[in-house]
Design a protein around this motif. Structure first.
Motif, PDB file in Angstrom:
ATOM      1  N   THR A 350       7.297  -2.332  -2.186  1.00  7.56           N
ATOM      2  CA  THR A 350       6.006  -1.769  -1.806  1.00  7.56           C
ATOM      3  C   THR A 350       6.012  -1.497  -0.306  1.00  7.56           C
ATOM      4  O   THR A 350       6.242  -2.402   0.503  1.00  7.56           O
ATOM      5  CB  THR A 350       4.864  -2.745  -2.146  1.00  7.56           C
ATOM      6  OG1 THR A 350       4.881  -2.996  -3.556  1.00  7.56           O
ATOM      7  CG2 THR A 350       3.528  -2.176  -1.738  1.00  7.56           C
ATOM      8  N   LYS A 352       3.725   0.042   2.772  1.00  5.60           N
ATOM      9  CA  LYS A 352       2.374   0.431   3.181  1.00  5.60           C
ATOM     10  C   LYS A 352       2.433   1.117   4.537  1.00  5.60           C
ATOM     11  O   LYS A 352       3.046   0.614   5.476  1.00  5.60           O
ATOM     12  CB  LYS A 352       1.470  -0.802   3.247  1.00  5.60           C
ATOM     13  CG  LYS A 352       1.293  -1.495   1.901  1.00  5.60           C
ATOM     14  CD  LYS A 352       0.356  -2.681   1.993  1.00  5.60           C
ATOM     15  CE  LYS A 352       0.184  -3.348   0.621  1.00  5.60           C
ATOM     16  NZ  LYS A 352      -0.720  -4.520   0.691  1.00  5.60           N
ATOM     17  N   HIS A 353       1.784   2.260   4.628  1.00  9.04           N
ATOM     18  CA  HIS A 353       1.741   2.993   5.895  1.00  9.04           C
ATOM     19  C   HIS A 353       0.515   2.558   6.680  1.00  9.04           C
ATOM     20  O   HIS A 353      -0.613   2.601   6.185  1.00  9.04           O
ATOM     21  CB  HIS A 353       1.716   4.498   5.633  1.00  9.04           C
ATOM     22  CG  HIS A 353       3.032   5.010   5.110  1.00  9.04           C
ATOM     23  ND1 HIS A 353       3.945   5.693   5.883  1.00  9.04           N
ATOM     24  CD2 HIS A 353       3.610   4.897   3.885  1.00  9.04           C
ATOM     25  CE1 HIS A 353       5.011   5.981   5.169  1.00  9.04           C
ATOM     26  NE2 HIS A 353       4.829   5.512   3.942  1.00  9.04           N
ATOM     27  N   GLU A 356      -2.195   6.869  10.021  1.00  8.00           N
ATOM     28  CA  GLU A 356      -2.395   8.155   9.348  1.00  8.00           C
ATOM     29  C   GLU A 356      -1.618   9.274  10.027  1.00  8.00           C
ATOM     30  O   GLU A 356      -1.456  10.352   9.470  1.00  8.00           O
ATOM     31  CB  GLU A 356      -3.884   8.508   9.329  1.00  8.00           C
ATOM     32  CG  GLU A 356      -4.725   7.546   8.496  1.00  8.00           C
ATOM     33  CD  GLU A 356      -6.192   7.931   8.487  1.00  8.00           C
ATOM     34  OE1 GLU A 356      -6.527   8.936   9.152  1.00  8.00           O
ATOM     35  OE2 GLU A 356      -6.990   7.238   7.836  1.00  8.00           O
ATOM     36  N   GLU A 568      11.241   9.829   4.904  1.00  6.66           N
ATOM     37  CA  GLU A 568       9.962  10.373   4.468  1.00  6.66           C
ATOM     38  C   GLU A 568       9.325   9.518   3.381  1.00  6.66           C
ATOM     39  O   GLU A 568      10.000   8.802   2.641  1.00  6.66           O
ATOM     40  CB  GLU A 568      10.156  11.806   3.947  1.00  6.66           C
ATOM     41  CG  GLU A 568      10.533  12.797   5.026  1.00  6.66           C
ATOM     42  CD  GLU A 568      10.587  14.218   4.494  1.00  6.66           C
ATOM     43  OE1 GLU A 568       9.626  14.965   4.708  1.00  6.66           O
ATOM     44  OE2 GLU A 568      11.598  14.572   3.860  1.00  6.66           O
ATOM     45  N   GLU A 569       8.017   9.623   3.291  1.00  3.03           N
ATOM     46  CA  GLU A 569       7.272   8.921   2.253  1.00  3.03           C
ATOM     47  C   GLU A 569       7.395   9.683   0.943  1.00  3.03           C
ATOM     48  O   GLU A 569       7.152  10.893   0.888  1.00  3.03           O
ATOM     49  CB  GLU A 569       5.802   8.815   2.668  1.00  3.03           C
ATOM     50  CG  GLU A 569       4.939   8.098   1.670  1.00  3.03           C
ATOM     51  CD  GLU A 569       3.477   8.063   2.114  1.00  3.03           C
ATOM     52  OE1 GLU A 569       2.645   7.594   1.320  1.00  3.03           O
ATOM     53  OE2 GLU A 569       3.179   8.515   3.225  1.00  3.03           O
ATOM     54  N   THR A 570       7.760   8.990  -0.134  1.00  2.31           N
ATOM     55  CA  THR A 570       7.958   9.643  -1.426  1.00  2.31           C
ATOM     56  C   THR A 570       6.632   9.713  -2.180  1.00  2.31           C
ATOM     57  O   THR A 570       6.428   9.031  -3.184  1.00  2.31           O
ATOM     58  CB  THR A 570       9.011   8.882  -2.256  1.00  2.31           C
ATOM     59  OG1 THR A 570       8.680   7.485  -2.225  1.00  2.31           O
ATOM     60  CG2 THR A 570      10.400   9.078  -1.710  1.00  2.31           C
ATOM     61  N   ASP A 571       5.743  10.549  -1.703  1.00  2.00           N
ATOM     62  CA  ASP A 571       4.424  10.734  -2.312  1.00  2.00           C
ATOM     63  C   ASP A 571       4.507  11.930  -3.258  1.00  2.00           C
ATOM     64  O   ASP A 571       4.331  13.086  -2.848  1.00  2.00           O
ATOM     65  CB  ASP A 571       3.372  10.961  -1.225  1.00  2.00           C
ATOM     66  CG  ASP A 571       1.949  10.928  -1.768  1.00  2.00           C
ATOM     67  OD1 ASP A 571       1.778  11.185  -2.983  1.00  2.00           O
ATOM     68  OD2 ASP A 571       1.015  10.674  -0.996  1.00  2.00           O
ATOM     69  N   ALA A 574       1.213  14.214  -3.830  1.00  2.00           N
ATOM     70  CA  ALA A 574       0.961  15.085  -2.677  1.00  2.00           C
ATOM     71  C   ALA A 574       1.943  16.247  -2.667  1.00  2.00           C
ATOM     72  O   ALA A 574       1.570  17.386  -2.354  1.00  2.00           O
ATOM     73  CB  ALA A 574       1.076  14.284  -1.386  1.00  2.00           C
ATOM     74  N   GLU A 628       4.270   2.578  -7.990  1.00  2.00           N
ATOM     75  CA  GLU A 628       3.914   2.286  -6.598  1.00  2.00           C
ATOM     76  C   GLU A 628       4.781   3.088  -5.644  1.00  2.00           C
ATOM     77  O   GLU A 628       4.287   3.659  -4.666  1.00  2.00           O
ATOM     78  CB  GLU A 628       4.105   0.793  -6.312  1.00  2.00           C
ATOM     79  CG  GLU A 628       3.142  -0.125  -7.028  1.00  2.00           C
ATOM     80  CD  GLU A 628       3.465  -1.581  -6.722  1.00  2.00           C
ATOM     81  OE1 GLU A 628       2.743  -2.159  -5.888  1.00  2.00           O
ATOM     82  OE2 GLU A 628       4.432  -2.123  -7.288  1.00  2.00           O
ATOM     83  N   PHE A 630       6.426   5.909  -5.928  1.00  2.00           N
ATOM     84  CA  PHE A 630       6.165   7.348  -5.879  1.00  2.00           C
ATOM     85  C   PHE A 630       4.675   7.664  -5.717  1.00  2.00           C
ATOM     86  O   PHE A 630       4.281   8.819  -5.786  1.00  2.00           O
ATOM     87  CB  PHE A 630       6.711   8.034  -7.141  1.00  2.00           C
ATOM     88  CG  PHE A 630       8.208   7.960  -7.263  1.00  2.00           C
ATOM     89  CD1 PHE A 630       9.028   8.435  -6.256  1.00  2.00           C
ATOM     90  CD2 PHE A 630       8.810   7.402  -8.379  1.00  2.00           C
ATOM     91  CE1 PHE A 630      10.410   8.361  -6.361  1.00  2.00           C
ATOM     92  CE2 PHE A 630      10.184   7.330  -8.498  1.00  2.00           C
ATOM     93  CZ  PHE A 630      10.991   7.811  -7.477  1.00  2.00           C
ATOM     94  N   ARG A 631       3.857   6.608  -5.543  1.00  2.00           N
ATOM     95  CA  ARG A 631       2.411   6.742  -5.300  1.00  2.00           C
ATOM     96  C   ARG A 631       1.714   7.508  -6.426  1.00  2.00           C
ATOM     97  O   ARG A 631       0.858   8.367  -6.186  1.00  2.00           O
ATOM     98  CB  ARG A 631       2.157   7.409  -3.937  1.00  2.00           C
ATOM     99  CG  ARG A 631       2.794   6.646  -2.796  1.00  2.00           C
ATOM    100  CD  ARG A 631       2.551   7.301  -1.461  1.00  2.00           C
ATOM    101  NE  ARG A 631       1.191   7.116  -1.025  1.00  2.00           N
ATOM    102  CZ  ARG A 631       0.748   6.050  -0.359  1.00  2.00           C
ATOM    103  NH1 ARG A 631       1.590   5.067  -0.080  1.00  2.00           N
ATOM    104  NH2 ARG A 631      -0.493   5.968   0.016  1.00  2.00           N
TER     105      ARG A 631
END
Length: 646
Positions: A350, A352-353, A356, A568-571, A574, A628, A630-631
């Motif tokens: 997990t 957490k960023h 923003e 990079e964030e794997t969102d 988005a 979690e 891949f959000r």
């Protein structure tokens, strides 16, 4: 779990359609070079900046103490100065920092760069294993640095008030607990003060050094390299052993390279050459002057530099600098873990960023609490910073030596340097780092076993996970059905229902097991079926033009790849909102995500030893869910399980 992110590039397919949406991510530096240089002083140089707290003291009062005379004092000062010039200034600042992966540095970023350019050759496997071991040693460093830095600073309480010595360990534990508890809030606000505090710290130790040098100006002559040569000629054995403590003057040098992505090459070079290096040299010379004039100050030459009226302000400034050094290495552990997850060496966790705007500011709860427990145990068990410095040196020198192997690959295979230039340079680096490592290996019984044990343990975990994932993919690929064959037969064998179904796949080939199970048990297909592969590339950030690849398979079936850089964030939701050429836009309220969850059964199949298979199975069970990672929206996810042997 077959929905794992896949390290390495996704093979492009002939009919795959590239989609460009919006602007590239970019990794730009904001602010003038002076502002970035101040920021670098606050974050990058905390570790090496707090070395004067204990480095010179431990050389003369540590596990292999030297006589306190001019020959040895001048020889060690010369050795420390030229180590900083060769290892930090030449090796890291001038050469290695030129080897960046789209602006990012560090062992894993360099590994990814090497693998992308020369991957596939026989010797690259060995280089990758060395890089992974360097990463394992970094985790050991992440545990030792907060303990030794904060201990070294707070021990000033006992120097000034010996009757308070019993309070040092409880105070250190309290500070460390507070430090780890605030990690979840993010470091953006605290980091604003890092630069000014470290500027104050370096200015303070510079002034204290100059005042002490003024009382014995001839100590400046200790910078001459002939003093180091004289030391080794007159007392070679003890001189060699002393290198184990002298190397503490360059601990944190690898942070210059690892943090390059945050500030850029030029600001780090500027802050090192103009401010940090002169401050460290002045303070070490000041301590040498004090030791020559007053041998009794050996208890803590750093703190005894201060006049009586300035002792407590120095203690406060040094303690703040130690906390900042600890903060920097904790943040570094978070960043390295994120890179290792994305590159396939660590199970999903997990993430957490905490900002923003700054993508690099992250918090990983598992790593935070594990580090906190480890650091507090080190403080309680070792009690004094001098007891920990034996463990400290091996982690640092081991990582530095491995960096030479990675640099050799870069010089010969990427930059194509001529041997007449590269061989002498590498020979100097290898000789110095090997000598430092050899000197530190003599301290294995005194605590040097600790980072080696931690490094081997973490190395085993990282390589077990990487190998286990590869075996799982091979096993799953053996029984897979070509997607084109499946779509033709599946269209008429199941009822179509409204909405979109996205089936996460670990590889671009074959049909995800979740899709097969869905057809088998539910006998339905959604109007739009997307087989999605998330791939982590060997670059920190992926240009938006290369982010997506889509292939229309007909009959409402699509095959899609989404690419992310390893920073990079794997969102996934988005990213899907940017896709406009896969039928209608994606509406998350009408989209279901299907995940495959594999339960591993250890078997006697060749591939890994049984104990490693059981270890891999344990890691697989405890990995964070793909939902979690891949959000994915929690109310839109369906998991279908199966058992697999490797």
């Amino acid at each position: 779990m077959s929905s794992d992110a896949t390290p390495g590039p996704v093979p492009s397919e002939g009919s795959m359609e590239r989609i460009s949406a919006g602007h590239g991510h970019g990794h730009e530096m904001h602010g003038g070079i002076a502002k970035l240089a101040v920021g670098a002083i606050g974050v990058v140089f905390g570790d090496i900046g707090t070395s004067p707290l204990y480095a010179l003291r431990d050389t003369f009062a540590g596990h292999h103490p030297l006589p306190l005379d001019q020959l040895h004092v001048y020889g060690i000062i010369s050795l420390m100065f030229w180590s900083m010039m060769i290892i930090v200034t030449l090796k890291y600042v001038s050469v290695i920092m030129r080897a960046d992966n789209k602006g990012e540095g560090g062992s894993l970023a360099l590994l990814a760069l090497i693998n992308k350019n020369v991957g596939g050759k026989k010797w690259t496997t060995g280089i990758i294993l060395l890089g992974v071991f360097a990463t394992s040693l970094f985790y050991g460093d992440s545990m030792i640095t907060p303990a030794v830095s904060v201990l070294g600073a707070i021990e000033g309480v006992a120097v000034y008030q010996p009757e308070l010595r019993q309070l040092v360990v409880p105070m250190v534990v309290g500070i460390l607990v507070f430090l780890f508890f605030i990690q979840s809030r993010g470091t953006a606000r605290v980091a604003t003060f890092f630069g000014p505090i470290m500027l104050t710290y370096f200015a303070t130790i510079s002034v204290l050094g100059v005042v002490s040098i003024a009382q014995m100006p001839e100590v400046i002559g200790a910078l001459s390299p002939h003093h180091a040569v004289e030391l080794f000629l007159a007392d070679p054995f003890r001189g060699f052993l002393a290198m184990g403590s002298a190397v503490l003057a360059v601990t944190g040098a690898e942070a210059l390279y690892a943090d390059m992505g945050h500030f850029g090459r030029s600001p780090i070079r500027l802050s090192w050459l103009v401010f940090v290096l002169p401050a460290l040299v002045l303070n070490y010379l000041g301590q040498a002057s004090l030791l020559m004039r007053d041998p009794a100050s050996l208890e803590s030459p750093f703190y005894f530099l201060a006049p009586e009226w300035f002792q407590w302000p120095l203690l406060i400034v040094a303690s703040l600098a130690a906390v900042i050094a600890s903060q920097a290495v904790i943040s570094g552990a978070f960043s390295v873990t994120q890179q290792a997850i994305q590159l396939g060496f660590i199970p999903r966790m997990t993430i957490k960023h905490t900002s923003e705007t700054a993508a690099g500011q992250i918090y990983i709860p598992v790593i935070n609490w594990a580090l906190m427990i480890a650091v507090i145990l080190l403080v309680v068990v070792f009690q004094r910073s001098s007891n920990l410095t034996a463990a400290y040196g091996i982690a640092v020198t081991g990582a530095m030596l491995i960096d030479n192997f990675l640099l050799a690959v870069v010089l010969f295979n990427l930059w194509k340097w001529k041997p007449v230039y590269s061989v002498p340079l590498l020979a100097i680096f290898f000789a110095i780092d090997a000598a430092y490592l050899g000197a530190n290996l003599t301290k294995i019984p005194d605590g040097g076993w600790l980072p080696l044990t931690l490094g081997l343990l973490i190395f085993t975990l990282l390589t077990t996970w990487s190998r286990g994932r590869a075996l799982m993919r091979m096993n799953m690929a053996e029984g897979s059905i070509p997607i084109e064959v499946f779509t033709k037969s599946a269209h008429n064998s199941a009822a179509r229902v409204p909405g979109t179904a996205i089936f996460m796949a670990s590889t671009a080939a074959g049909v995800p097991s979740a899709l097969l199970h869905n057809i088998k048990h539910n006998k339905v297909l959604h109007e739009r079926v997307v087989i999605l592969t998330v791939a982590i590339q060997d670059v920190p950030y992926v240009d938006q033009a290369d982010r997506y690849a889509v292939k229309d398979l007909g009959q409402g079936f699509y095959k899609m790849a989404i690419r992310f850089g390893f920073l990079e964030e794997t969102d996934v939701p988005a990213a899907l909102k940017q896709v406009t050429m896969c039928g209608a836009p994606f509406d998350m309220m009408k989209t279901s995500f299907f995940l495959s969850r594999q339960t591993l059964i250890a078997s006697a199949k060749p591939g890994m030893a049984i104990w490693r298979e059981k270890l891999f199975a344990w890691m697989l069970r405890n990995a964070a869910s793909a939902m979690e990672f891949f959000r994915l929206p929690t109310n839109r996810v369906v998991e279908l399980g199966s058992q697999i042997e490797i």
